[in-house]
Scaffold this motif. Sequence first.
Motif, short mmCIF file in Angstrom:
data_model
loop_
_atom_site.label_atom_id
_atom_site.label_comp_id
_atom_site.label_asym_id
_atom_site.label_seq_id
_atom_site.Cartn_x
_atom_site.Cartn_y
_atom_site.Cartn_z
N SER A 112 0.76 -1.19 -0.31
CA SER A 112 -0.20 -0.08 -0.04
C SER A 112 1.08 1.30 0.06
O SER A 112 0.58 2.64 -0.36
CB SER A 112 -0.54 0.12 1.19
OG SER A 112 -0.17 -0.36 2.31
N GLY A 113 2.02 1.37 0.13
CA GLY A 113 3.20 2.42 0.43
C GLY A 113 2.89 3.18 1.63
O GLY A 113 3.66 3.74 1.96
N ILE A 114 1.77 2.39 2.15
CA ILE A 114 1.80 3.34 3.93
C ILE A 114 2.51 2.52 4.93
O ILE A 114 2.32 1.47 5.52
CB ILE A 114 0.21 3.21 3.96
CG1 ILE A 114 -0.08 3.94 3.04
CG2 ILE A 114 0.00 3.97 5.92
CD1 ILE A 114 -1.87 4.44 3.60
N GLU A 115 3.94 2.88 5.77
CA GLU A 115 4.09 2.10 6.16
C GLU A 115 4.65 2.62 7.83
O GLU A 115 4.95 3.90 8.06
CB GLU A 115 5.39 1.77 5.62
CG GLU A 115 5.23 0.59 4.73
CD GLU A 115 6.71 0.45 3.80
OE1 GLU A 115 8.26 1.27 4.05
OE2 GLU A 115 6.45 0.32 2.43
N GLY A 136 6.23 -2.38 12.41
CA GLY A 136 5.82 -3.26 11.93
C GLY A 136 4.40 -2.97 11.51
O GLY A 136 3.98 -3.76 9.97
N ALA A 137 3.99 -1.70 11.45
CA ALA A 137 2.46 -1.83 11.11
C ALA A 137 2.25 -1.15 9.41
O ALA A 137 3.42 -0.34 9.91
CB ALA A 137 1.91 -1.06 12.85
N HIS A 138 1.42 -1.04 9.25
CA HIS A 138 1.21 -0.66 7.83
C HIS A 138 -0.14 -0.58 7.48
O HIS A 138 -1.77 -1.04 7.65
CB HIS A 138 1.90 -1.39 6.47
CG HIS A 138 1.52 -3.12 6.89
ND1 HIS A 138 0.75 -3.14 5.38
CD2 HIS A 138 1.84 -4.15 7.64
CE1 HIS A 138 0.24 -4.68 5.80
NE2 HIS A 138 0.90 -5.24 7.18
N ALA A 165 8.54 10.53 16.80
CA ALA A 165 7.22 9.93 16.65
C ALA A 165 7.05 8.67 16.69
O ALA A 165 7.86 7.94 15.70
CB ALA A 165 6.12 10.31 15.19
N ALA A 166 5.99 8.15 17.23
CA ALA A 166 6.08 6.21 17.72
C ALA A 166 4.82 5.98 17.64
O ALA A 166 4.14 6.59 18.38
CB ALA A 166 6.70 6.07 18.94
N CYS A 167 4.51 5.35 16.46
CA CYS A 167 2.59 5.14 15.84
C CYS A 167 2.49 3.76 16.09
O CYS A 167 3.99 2.72 15.90
CB CYS A 167 3.10 5.46 14.62
SG CYS A 167 3.05 7.17 14.24
N THR A 168 1.25 2.83 16.81
CA THR A 168 1.29 1.51 16.30
C THR A 168 -0.50 1.79 15.54
O THR A 168 -1.34 3.13 16.22
CB THR A 168 1.12 1.44 17.71
OG1 THR A 168 0.00 2.10 18.44
CG2 THR A 168 2.13 1.21 18.42
N LYS A 169 -0.72 0.42 15.43
CA LYS A 169 -1.93 0.20 14.66
C LYS A 169 -2.32 -0.63 14.81
O LYS A 169 -2.04 -1.76 15.09
CB LYS A 169 -1.56 0.60 13.12
CG LYS A 169 -3.13 0.29 11.90
CD LYS A 169 -2.37 -0.28 10.44
CE LYS A 169 -3.24 0.05 10.09
NZ LYS A 169 -4.59 -0.58 9.67
N GLY A 170 -3.02 -0.67 15.82
CA GLY A 170 -4.21 -1.59 16.45
C GLY A 170 -3.46 -1.98 17.99
O GLY A 170 -2.83 -1.25 18.08
N ASN A 171 -3.59 -3.31 16.96
CA ASN A 171 -2.42 -4.00 18.59
C ASN A 171 -1.19 -4.05 18.00
O ASN A 171 -0.77 -4.87 18.33
CB ASN A 171 -3.01 -5.28 18.97
CG ASN A 171 -4.66 -4.73 19.65
OD1 ASN A 171 -4.17 -4.15 20.26
ND2 ASN A 171 -4.83 -5.93 19.38
#
Length: 452
Positions: free
Chosen positions: A322-325, A372-374, A362-368
Motif C-alpha cells: 500500500s506504500g503506507i508503512e 511493522g504496522a502498515h 514520533a512512535a506509532c502503532t496501528k491497533g495492537n
Amino acid sequence: MTTAVAAPHASAAHRVPVVRAYRFELVKLVSQWRIRLLVLACWLVPGAFVALVAQQSTLPTDTLFGRWMHATGWAGPLVTLGFCGSWALPLLTSVVAGDVFACEDRLGTWRHLIVAVRSPRRIFAAKALAGLSVILALVVGLACSSTVGGLAAVGNHPLVGLDGHALAPSDAAWKVVLAWVCVLAPTLALAAIGLLGSVTLGRSPMGLLLPVLVALAMQLAQILPLPVAVRLALPGYAFIVWNGLFTSPAQGGPLLIGVVVSLLWAVTATALAYLLFLRRDFTNPAHDGLGRRGLTIAVLPFAGLLAGTVAVVAAATPAGGSGIEQEKVQRSLATEFAHLYRTQTEQLNRPAVTEARLKATAACTKGNVRTGAHGPGNDWRCVVSWHLPGVEATGQAVYQLDVGADGRFVADGDGPKEVNGYFLVRTATGDAPNPLWQFDGNVELLSATPKG
C-alpha cells in the motif's frame, strides 16, 4: 482523361479547412443553452461558494485545506479543486465531450456535415478541438472564480502546507496554479473517453454517462487498499496527487507519474475514437454506433495499457504494498508537528524555537501492532516526543490518526490539552483553533522506507 483527373482536385479544393470547421463546431457547442449555463456557472458559482463558506463559523474540515479557509484566500481554490476532481470535472466532460458526436446521430445530420466538410478526418479534428476548447474554458473559469472569491473574502495570506510549513502568498499562488494545471491531464483523459463513448455508442445515453461511470469506478478503486503500483496506474489518481505539491520538498514523483498516465489514457482513447470514427458508414441513416462490439474493441487496449503501466511503476519505484508503512507515518507526523509547534510558539508569543532544536520524533502503532504496522485505517495511535532548549524533561503529545488509502491522514490531538487540545489563539487574521489540535498530513507512498 483530363476531366477525370481534374475532378479529385476540384473536390479537394472545396474541402473546408480544419480552422473553419473548428469555428463552426465551436459556435454549435456554445449556442447550446446547457453549455452556456455551464460556462456561466463555472465562472460565477465557485467564487460565490468560496466567499460564502469562508464567512461561516463551520468549515469543511473533512476536505483537504478546508480547515484553513478562514486563514487564507488560497485555501478556497484548493477546496474547489478537491470537489471538482471528484464530481464537477467528470460531469463537465460528459456533457461536452460525451455528446459532441452523438448529437449528430440524434439530429440525423451526418450526411449534411460530410457533404459540407468532405473529410471525416477534418470533422473529427474540428469536433475534438471544439470540445477541448470548451472544457478548458470551464476549467479556467472554476480556477479563476474560486481564487478571486477566496482572495476577496479572506485575503492574500500565507498557506499552511501538508507538512506544517508556511507557504508565502507568492509560493502558494504558484502551487495553486500548478495544481490546477496538473489536473488538466486526467480531465483530458475523461474527455477523450467521452469522445470514444460518443463515437461507439451513438445516440445511446450510455455514451454521455461513460466519463462519469469511469470516474466513479476510479474513485471507488482509490478507496480500496490497492497496491501503490496499481493506484498510480489509474488516471483518476492524478485528481488527488496534486497534494504532494504542498510539502517541502514537493512530492514530484507520484505527480509526474499521474500526469503521464493520464496523458497516455487521453492519447489512447482519442486514437481509438479516431480510428472507429473513420470506419463508420455515413451513408446509413440508421447507424447507431458500434454498440457492444465497439466497447469490446475499446476495452482491450486500456486493459493492456493498465497492465503495462502497473509493471513499469512496480519495477521503477522502491515502494511496495500500500506504500503506507510505520516509519513513513512516524516521519511525516514528526516533521509536521515540528513545523506547527513553531507556528504555535509564535502565535502564543513564546521564545522562538527551530525545528532542528526541537528534535521531534514520533512512535506509532496501528491497533495492537507495535512493530511493522502498515496500511490505511483509523486505528493509528502516535506519541510525539520533543525537547525544548534548556528544559531537561521530554515533552510528549498523543495523536489519533486516520490514514487514508491515498496517503492523506488527519491527526486529532488527544492530550495534553495545553499542547494539542482545543483552544483559540490570536493570529493576524483573527482568532483560530490551536494549530496542533487537528491537522491534515500526507505520507509519500513512493518513498523508500527509512532505515533506522
